[in-house]
Scaffold this active site. Structure first.
Site, PDB file in Angstrom:
ATOM      1  CG  HIS A  36      -0.289   0.071   2.531  1.00 37.97           C
ATOM      2  ND1 HIS A  36       0.460  -0.963   3.056  1.00 37.97           N
ATOM      3  CD2 HIS A  36      -0.248   1.063   3.461  1.00 37.97           C
ATOM      4  CE1 HIS A  36       0.923  -0.612   4.247  1.00 37.97           C
ATOM      5  NE2 HIS A  36       0.515   0.611   4.509  1.00 37.97           N
ATOM      6  CG  HIS A  70      -0.098   4.312   4.936  1.00 34.56           C
ATOM      7  ND1 HIS A  70      -0.866   3.457   5.704  1.00 34.56           N
ATOM      8  CD2 HIS A  70      -0.869   5.421   4.735  1.00 34.56           C
ATOM      9  CE1 HIS A  70      -2.035   4.027   5.950  1.00 34.56           C
ATOM     10  NE2 HIS A  70      -2.060   5.214   5.373  1.00 34.56           N
ATOM     11  CG  ASP A  85       4.779   2.744   7.248  1.00 35.50           C
ATOM     12  OD1 ASP A  85       3.918   3.226   6.497  1.00 35.50           O
ATOM     13  OD2 ASP A  85       4.529   1.816   8.045  1.00 35.50           O
ATOM     14  CG  HIS A  86       4.404  -0.173   4.022  1.00 32.28           C
ATOM     15  ND1 HIS A  86       4.434  -1.539   4.219  1.00 32.28           N
ATOM     16  CD2 HIS A  86       3.885   0.348   5.165  1.00 32.28           C
ATOM     17  CE1 HIS A  86       3.946  -1.827   5.416  1.00 32.28           C
ATOM     18  NE2 HIS A  86       3.608  -0.691   6.008  1.00 32.28           N
ATOM     19  CG  HIS A 126      -4.022  -0.428   6.242  1.00 33.05           C
ATOM     20  ND1 HIS A 126      -4.081  -0.427   7.621  1.00 33.05           N
ATOM     21  CD2 HIS A 126      -2.965   0.384   5.915  1.00 33.05           C
ATOM     22  CE1 HIS A 126      -3.130   0.340   8.097  1.00 33.05           C
ATOM     23  NE2 HIS A 126      -2.440   0.852   7.093  1.00 33.05           N
ATOM     24  CG  ASP A 134       0.678  -1.958   7.288  1.00 35.84           C
ATOM     25  OD1 ASP A 134       1.537  -2.858   7.378  1.00 35.84           O
ATOM     26  OD2 ASP A 134       0.906  -0.765   7.559  1.00 35.84           O
ATOM     27  CG  HIS A 170       3.844  -3.117  10.311  1.00 39.70           C
ATOM     28  ND1 HIS A 170       2.947  -2.432  11.096  1.00 39.70           N
ATOM     29  CD2 HIS A 170       4.121  -2.295   9.269  1.00 39.70           C
ATOM     30  CE1 HIS A 170       2.693  -1.252  10.552  1.00 39.70           C
ATOM     31  NE2 HIS A 170       3.399  -1.146   9.441  1.00 39.70           N
TER      32      HIS A 170
END
Length: 315
Positions: free
Chosen positions: A60, A62, A64-65, A146, A216, A276
């Site tokens: 996805h 976001h 942090d990914h 998510h 996530d 995670h």
């Protein structure tokens, strides 16, 4: 096959956990699942070769990914990359990469092929190979839930049947063009008129490994069933929180360690690698309590809480 956990943290990195990224080494290639900030530096401390990364799978969008992508793309360009790179992800991945490449100046001159997976389809094959060595793969996507559009991945090793040379010789087939045709999946006709099919001279392949990667998500029963259908061996599932923070998990659309264990049971996998992990945890003692209880009932199941640079070999 080997998994290397480059980053095992969540939204905020810590001294001990970097942003999410997992590298799978398979048949001379590296398959990268998510690419959080600092991924390329984490790679330096491992035997993962960035030039062998041909496929990046994003769960996805976001930060942090994904925030490790621009630096990685630039670094492999500096190292002289010319061959294409495939990036897979949910809807809007193309726009995200396009915008990343607009920031500043770069010298990326190799092809980047971007593939977007549907979040409406129950499952789809997004990548595959057809190598003559008989060691191939398929990568499936499965939509998860998510706070933004998200997909999980399943990497499936596909082994081709092996030739039974002794059986071929018994049928009068010598090493040569006819045997090659059979190896390539075509039937042949002998001089006596008898038709020989590939099944007549092959040994059924052993089942290949199958790895699930949740990204996530909240716990989804259908995801567990999807994994079980495909014969998942190893499940990499997010476990952002311990079980005391169930409300936080629901509010942020994440999973607890108990949620991950529940999906493990539904998947039929024999190994869970939880990752995670929220920055609030200095240690994993609160996770281990639930794991110990689970292991009392399921002693044959392997359960690991991933740490940065964990290597897991599938033998």
């Amino acid at each position: 096959m080997k998994l290397t956990f480059l980053g095992t943290g969540a939204a905020v990195p810590t001294k001990y956990r970097s942003h999410p990224s997992v590298a799978l080494k398979f048949d001379g290639e590296i398959f990268l699942f998510d690419c959080g900030e600092n991924t390329q530096r984490q790679i330096i401390f491992t035997d993962v070769s960035p030039m062998k990364i041909n496929n990046i799978f994003i769960s996805h969008l976001h930060g942090d990914h994904i925030l490790g992508i621009p630096g990685l793309l630039q670094s492999i360009a500096f190292q002289g990359r010319k061959k294409p790179l495939n990036i897979y992800g949910p809807p809007e991945t193309k726009e995200m990469i396009k915008n990343m490449l607009k920031i500043g100046y770069h010298s990326i001159d190799y092809p980047i092929n971007i593939h977007e997976a549907s979040i409406e389809s129950p499952e789809m094959i997004i990548a595959s190979s057809n190598n003559s060595n008989g060691n191939n793969y398929e990568v499936y996507t499965f939509p998860v839930k998510h706070s933004v559009p998200s997909i999980s991945y399943l990497f499936k090793q596909i082994k081709k049947p092996q030739m039974d040379i002794k059986k071929a010789e018994t049928l009068g087939i010598e090493i040569g063009p006819d045997l090659k045709k059979l190896k390539d999946g075509f039937s042949i006709q002998l001089k006596n008129g008898k038709v020989i099919t590939p099944k007549d001279v092959t040994i059924p392949p052993k089942k290949g490994y199958c790895i699930g990667y949740s990204g996530d998500t909240i716990p989804i029963d259908e995801f567990g069933k999807f994994l079980k259908y495909h014969g998942c061996n190893v499940l990499i599932h997010e476990a952002t929180f311990d079980s005391s923070m169930q409300k936080n998990a629901v509010d942020t659309m994440h999973s607890t360690i108990l949620d991950a264990l529940d999906i493990l049971e539904k998947s039929g996998a024999r190994t869970l690698i939880a990752t995670h992990i929220s920055a609030r945890y200095d240690d994993i003692m609160s996770f281990e309590r639930d794991i110990v209880k689970f292991k009392e009932k399921n002693p044959e199941i392997e359960i690991l809480i991933a740490e940065d640079f964990l290597e897991y070999v599938l033998k």
